[in-house]
Scaffold this active site. Sequence first.
Site, PDB file in Angstrom:
ATOM      1  N   THR A 192       0.843  -1.199   0.000  1.00 30.20           N
ATOM      2  CA  THR A 192       0.000   0.000   0.000  1.00 30.20           C
ATOM      3  C   THR A 192       0.880   1.251   0.000  1.00 30.20           C
ATOM      4  OG1 THR A 192      -1.702  -1.179   1.240  1.00 30.20           O
ATOM      5  CG2 THR A 192      -1.816   1.223   1.237  1.00 30.20           C
ATOM      6  N   ALA A 210       7.454  -2.360   0.703  1.00 25.34           N
ATOM      7  CA  ALA A 210       8.140  -1.861  -0.487  1.00 25.34           C
ATOM      8  C   ALA A 210       7.210  -0.943  -1.277  1.00 25.34           C
ATOM      9  CB  ALA A 210       8.592  -3.021  -1.371  1.00 25.34           C
ATOM     10  N   HIS A 238       0.901   7.896 -13.780  1.00 28.56           N
ATOM     11  CA  HIS A 238       0.038   6.750 -13.484  1.00 28.56           C
ATOM     12  C   HIS A 238      -1.365   6.997 -14.031  1.00 28.56           C
ATOM     13  CE1 HIS A 238       3.240   5.747 -10.626  1.00 28.56           C
ATOM     14  NE2 HIS A 238       2.752   4.521 -10.645  1.00 28.56           N
ATOM     15  N   LYS A 289      -5.453   6.761  -9.717  1.00 32.58           N
ATOM     16  CA  LYS A 289      -4.524   6.741  -8.584  1.00 32.58           C
ATOM     17  C   LYS A 289      -4.771   7.940  -7.680  1.00 32.58           C
ATOM     18  CE  LYS A 289       0.365   6.112  -7.408  1.00 32.58           C
ATOM     19  NZ  LYS A 289       0.075   4.982  -6.488  1.00 32.58           N
ATOM     20  N   THR A 308       6.574   4.750  -5.392  1.00 30.23           N
ATOM     21  CA  THR A 308       7.845   4.444  -6.043  1.00 30.23           C
ATOM     22  C   THR A 308       8.688   5.708  -6.210  1.00 30.23           C
ATOM     23  OG1 THR A 308       6.876   2.573  -7.208  1.00 30.23           O
ATOM     24  CG2 THR A 308       8.911   3.481  -8.117  1.00 30.23           C
TER      25      THR A 308
END
Length: 256
Positions: free
Chosen positions: A87, A110, A144, A148, A155
């Site tokens: 998440t 991550a 994205h 989103k 990231t």
Amino acid sequence: MATRIGIAGIAGRMGRLLAEETKAAGATLVGGIDRPGGGPPPDTTLLPDIAALAAAADVVVDFTHASAAASHAAALAAAGTPWVLGTTGLSATDESAVRDAAGRIAVVYAPNFSPGVNLMLALAERMGAVLPPESYDVEIVEMHHRQKVDAPSGTAIGLGRAVARARGVDLADVKESGRDGNTGPRRTGAIGFAALRGGQVVGEHTLLFAGASEHIALTHRAFDRRVFATGAVRAALWVAGRPPGLYAMLDVLGMR
């Protein structure tokens, strides 16, 4: 015995891919949870809550919403169930809850589970250590899909943190995001972010080191979100049985 994997957010796009990849990896899918009204994949058990899922699984994979992170951390820590958390958009308080849980269970947290992105993260840290902030400005551009909800992406933040860590600074102190109007000259050592949203882009990230005489750019493009699901299941199989601690996908890939 096959690893028993539970999926938080099983009715979503990532959840369905995780269910498919769990079975493809030869693990046992014990079921999942989702928000009310969510329809799980066929032949999948929908459990009542995170506590029930934690009790049924050897490891829980979680791609839900930042608002659920703290409660999931508490439930999984109480059950002693390892956690793979993908998440994004977590607040400082949420991340503190994740770290607290990692004192009792193994957690793989991550921003991205793609092998390519994690190689990019490792390279970002090396480049940040070698290319000094006085000579190389850092900009991170990501795009994205239009659905989103958080920006910059997890990231992108991960890339910024890697560079900041290598330079011995806290990202919060050097982050510049969403510039608009008369912002004045660029601060030396700043790490800039630009977030683009549109269409159905799975994920694109570019890390740019801009010097006076040269520019160096690293770009990663994901064309199918299955790459994230495959990586997350790989992390789940890796973390099952590990001692408590906060791990990254770099650990799963043997890159550190």
